[in-house]
Design a protein around this motif. Structure first.
Motif, PDB file in Angstrom:
ATOM      1  N   ILE A 159     126.052 107.903  45.857  1.00  0.00           N
ATOM      2  CA  ILE A 159     127.252 107.444  44.432  1.00  0.00           C
ATOM      3  C   ILE A 159     127.459 108.548  43.530  1.00  0.00           C
ATOM      4  O   ILE A 159     126.639 109.015  43.548  1.00  0.00           O
ATOM      5  CB  ILE A 159     126.909 105.985  43.775  1.00  0.00           C
ATOM      6  N   LYS A 181     127.907 110.329  39.926  1.00  0.00           N
ATOM      7  CA  LYS A 181     128.118 109.102  38.607  1.00  0.00           C
ATOM      8  C   LYS A 181     129.073 109.210  37.695  1.00  0.00           C
ATOM      9  O   LYS A 181     129.495 107.861  37.000  1.00  0.00           O
ATOM     10  CB  LYS A 181     126.218 109.897  38.338  1.00  0.00           C
ATOM     11  N   HIS A 220     120.515 113.556  48.935  1.00  0.00           N
ATOM     12  CA  HIS A 220     121.741 114.653  48.340  1.00  0.00           C
ATOM     13  C   HIS A 220     121.889 114.195  47.775  1.00  0.00           C
ATOM     14  O   HIS A 220     122.672 112.599  47.898  1.00  0.00           O
ATOM     15  CB  HIS A 220     121.865 115.726  49.512  1.00  0.00           C
ATOM     16  N   GLY A 221     124.168 114.344  47.460  1.00  0.00           N
ATOM     17  CA  GLY A 221     124.448 113.523  47.737  1.00  0.00           C
ATOM     18  C   GLY A 221     125.835 113.849  47.576  1.00  0.00           C
ATOM     19  O   GLY A 221     125.394 113.346  49.203  1.00  0.00           O
ATOM     20  N   ALA A 258     128.587 114.731  48.113  1.00  0.00           N
ATOM     21  CA  ALA A 258     128.923 116.443  48.856  1.00  0.00           C
ATOM     22  C   ALA A 258     130.710 115.865  49.376  1.00  0.00           C
ATOM     23  O   ALA A 258     131.044 115.934  50.242  1.00  0.00           O
ATOM     24  CB  ALA A 258     128.364 116.299  50.455  1.00  0.00           C
ATOM     25  N   ASP A 277     132.683 118.168  48.744  1.00  0.00           N
ATOM     26  CA  ASP A 277     133.490 119.370  49.375  1.00  0.00           C
ATOM     27  C   ASP A 277     133.473 118.997  50.884  1.00  0.00           C
ATOM     28  O   ASP A 277     134.078 119.806  51.260  1.00  0.00           O
ATOM     29  CB  ASP A 277     132.671 120.183  48.702  1.00  0.00           C
ATOM     30  N   ASP A 336     125.715 116.206  57.635  1.00  0.00           N
ATOM     31  CA  ASP A 336     124.277 116.105  58.567  1.00  0.00           C
ATOM     32  C   ASP A 336     123.513 115.001  58.008  1.00  0.00           C
ATOM     33  O   ASP A 336     123.307 114.846  57.064  1.00  0.00           O
ATOM     34  CB  ASP A 336     123.630 117.461  58.425  1.00  0.00           C
TER      35      ASP A 336
HETATM   36  N1  NAD Z   1     121.351 109.455  46.463  1.00  0.00           N
HETATM   37  C1  NAD Z   1     122.798 108.736  45.556  1.00  0.00           C
HETATM   38  O1  NAD Z   1     122.870 108.767  44.977  1.00  0.00           O
HETATM   39  C2  NAD Z   1     123.108 110.420  44.681  1.00  0.00           C
HETATM   40  C3  NAD Z   1     121.950 112.041  45.000  1.00  0.00           C
HETATM   41  C4  NAD Z   1     122.004 113.485  44.730  1.00  0.00           C
HETATM   42  C5  NAD Z   1     123.014 113.681  43.757  1.00  0.00           C
HETATM   43  N2  NAD Z   1     124.060 112.197  43.439  1.00  0.00           N
HETATM   44  C6  NAD Z   1     125.421 112.348  43.352  1.00  0.00           C
HETATM   45  O2  NAD Z   1     126.237 112.956  44.180  1.00  0.00           O
HETATM   46  C7  NAD Z   1     127.444 113.882  43.455  1.00  0.00           C
HETATM   47  C8  NAD Z   1     127.481 115.059  43.909  1.00  0.00           C
HETATM   48  O3  NAD Z   1     126.344 116.162  44.104  1.00  0.00           O
HETATM   49  P1  NAD Z   1     126.223 117.240  43.882  1.00  0.00           P
HETATM   50  O4  NAD Z   1     127.663 118.005  44.263  1.00  0.00           O
HETATM   51  O5  NAD Z   1     125.733 118.049  43.056  1.00  0.00           O
HETATM   52  O6  NAD Z   1     125.171 117.427  45.197  1.00  0.00           O
HETATM   53  P2  NAD Z   1     125.542 117.183  47.067  1.00  0.00           P
HETATM   54  O7  NAD Z   1     124.154 117.152  47.566  1.00  0.00           O
HETATM   55  O8  NAD Z   1     126.350 116.324  46.689  1.00  0.00           O
HETATM   56  O9  NAD Z   1     126.184 118.673  47.490  1.00  0.00           O
HETATM   57  C9  NAD Z   1     125.556 119.713  46.521  1.00  0.00           C
HETATM   58  C10 NAD Z   1     125.668 120.853  48.071  1.00  0.00           C
HETATM   59  O10 NAD Z   1     125.877 119.949  49.176  1.00  0.00           O
HETATM   60  C11 NAD Z   1     125.847 120.160  50.851  1.00  0.00           C
HETATM   61  N3  NAD Z   1     125.693 119.244  51.316  1.00  0.00           N
HETATM   62  C12 NAD Z   1     124.983 117.804  50.531  1.00  0.00           C
HETATM   63  N4  NAD Z   1     124.619 116.924  51.218  1.00  0.00           N
HETATM   64  C13 NAD Z   1     125.273 117.575  52.420  1.00  0.00           C
HETATM   65  C14 NAD Z   1     124.511 116.796  54.054  1.00  0.00           C
HETATM   66  N5  NAD Z   1     123.886 115.595  54.731  1.00  0.00           N
HETATM   67  N6  NAD Z   1     125.161 117.650  55.182  1.00  0.00           N
HETATM   68  C15 NAD Z   1     125.627 119.078  54.611  1.00  0.00           C
HETATM   69  N7  NAD Z   1     125.688 119.719  53.540  1.00  0.00           N
HETATM   70  C16 NAD Z   1     125.955 117.988  52.500  1.00  0.00           C
HETATM   71  C17 NAD Z   1     127.229 119.806  50.073  1.00  0.00           C
HETATM   72  O11 NAD Z   1     128.593 119.853  51.049  1.00  0.00           O
HETATM   73  C18 NAD Z   1     127.544 120.719  48.820  1.00  0.00           C
HETATM   74  O12 NAD Z   1     127.481 121.862  49.569  1.00  0.00           O
HETATM   75  C19 NAD Z   1     126.643 113.919  41.684  1.00  0.00           C
HETATM   76  O13 NAD Z   1     127.554 113.178  41.238  1.00  0.00           O
HETATM   77  C20 NAD Z   1     125.061 113.632  41.638  1.00  0.00           C
HETATM   78  O14 NAD Z   1     124.944 112.680  40.568  1.00  0.00           O
HETATM   79  C21 NAD Z   1     123.655 111.024  44.209  1.00  0.00           C
END
Ligand code: NAD
Ligand code: 4TP
Length: 335
Positions: A123, A125, A302-303, A305, A307, A315
């Motif tokens: 999700i 935040k 991870h979040g 993403a 982007d 992934d």
């Molecule tokens: N479990 C959850 O609900 C959870 C966990 C972490 C972050 N978040 C939330 O997500 C939002 C975005 O967070 P962020 O930008 O700091 O981190 P993010 O993990 O979404 O992304 C960080 C980087 O990692 C890459 N990335 C992330 N997951 C990937 C995947 N499965 N495959 C390929 N590349 C991947 C993204 O493209 C980005 O460049 C924020 O609101 C954060 O709080 C939620």
């Protein structure tokens, strides 16, 4: 061939519809070796993700887990009524609200034992906050909605990969608040939950390392007194309770030592202290587990993403690992 399920499915919430949650969920649950899963989330997000990653899959709307029938090529879904398509990569109150609704539905089913556990896709935040949801993340939401608080319990966030387990003393707060919140009670709570959490993973007497808060664990008081006044007394109390716990260890080296096999789990003082070591080892490997709940809950590490959402390049490895871990944990709980 249709197979009647013998145990409830795992609930997989789709997360923020503007992020990668729906697509990694679809990728993970349509794998031939995936355990039986029930999706929960907005229908438009599910259909769009299906079209992106698994166009041949049929989505079948059900109104209860008991109506799920495991059929190859078909995934059951409990949908919310709204089906607007959300633009990828945009923070919105409605997307936050839909993500929140899915989690609430999943929690109600898990509390009633109607699903085997919950796996949550990410999700956003800020979207959650825009929707007026008074919790920063799943962990805090689950602590409230599960009823744990009402029985005097608390939960903790664990992140784990195959080489390292980390449990946090404080979670989604500013660094300043984290220092305030990392008091004696919070230390002891995190140590106890780390102990029980590792036991649930089959480690009888887990070796728990507690990280210090300050550089070099305070260096005998030269760089702060939290280790002397707060953390060490909590460690001693846990030792008196029979737990195999040590520290406070310098935060810059304790994760390396755990990874080398000296400890089963590290209790970290604040979010980035604990999560940087895990995420630096690869976002594809880690799983987020909520300790202290009356049901199983895991999530990718991870979040959302934003982007890369909708590009078909996300992934799903961490989501797959989260589902595999939830399946294993729920089987262990059921015996
Ligand atoms: N479990 C959850 O609900 C959870 C966990 C972490 C972050 N978040 C939330 O997500 C939002 C975005 O967070 P962020 O930008 O700091 O981190 P993010 O993990 O979404 O992304 C960080 C980087 O990692 C890459 N990335 C992330 N997951 C990937 C995947 N499965 N495959 C390929 N590349 C991947 C993204 O493209 C980005 O460049 C924020 O609101 C954060 O709080 C939620
Ligand atoms: N702190 C988690 C991480 O960085 O992976 C993330 O924000 C998810 O937290 P919840 O499980 O509480 O949503």
């Amino acid at each position: 061939m249709t197979v009647e399920p013998t145990r409830p499915p795992l609930a997989v919430t789709l997360g923020d519809p503007a992020g990668i949650g729906p697509e990694i969920a679809l990728r993970a649950v349509t794998r031939p070796d995936a355990p039986h899963c029930l999706l929960i989330g907005p229908p438009a997000a599910a259909a769009r993700a299906r079209d992106l990653v698994s166009p041949k899959t049929q989505l079948r709307a059900v109104d209860a887990p008991e109506h799920c029938v495991r059929t190859p090529g078909t995934i059951d879904i409990i949908t919310s009524s709204r089906s607007k398509v959300h633009p990828y990569g945009q923070i919105s109150a409605e997307a936050g609200q839909l993500a929140h609704e899915a989690v609430m539905t999943a929690v109600a089913l898990a509390k009633a034992g109607r699903v085997s556990g919950i796996v949550t896709a990410p999700i956003h935040k800020e979207a959650l906050s825009k929707a007026g949801v008074p919790f920063p993340g799943h962990t805090e939401m689950l602590e409230k909605y599960s009823g744990v608080l009402e029985t005097g319990g608390r939960v903790a966030m664990m992140l784990a990969n195959e080489e390292l387990r980390v449990v946090l003393v404080t979670i989604h707060v500013s660094l300043r608040e984290a220092v305030e919140q990392a008091d004696y009670a919070a230390q002891l709570r995190a140590i106890r939950l780390a102990h029980k959490g590792c036991q649930a993973f089959g480690i009888g007497s887990p070796r728990i390392a507690v990280a210090g808060l300050n550089p070099h664990a305070g260096e005998g008081g030269l760089f702060g007194r939290e280790e002397i006044d707060i953390i060490r007394p909590a460690i001693e109390a846990a030792q008196a309770d029979g737990m195999n716990v040590s520290g406070p260890w310098p935060g810059d080296t304790v994760f390396m030592q755990a990874r080398q096999g000296k400890f089963d789990v590290v209790v970290a003082q604040y979010h980035d202290q604990g999560l940087i070591p895990i995420k630096y080892m690869g976002l594809d490997k880690g799983v987020n587990v909520t300790l202290g709940l009356p049901f199983v809950r895991t999530s990718p590490d991870h979040g959302t993403a934003f982007d890369i959402a909708g590009k078909g390049v996300a992934d799903a490895s961490s989501m797959i690992a989260a589902i595999t871990m939830a399946d294993r944990m729920s089987r262990a709980r059921r015996g």
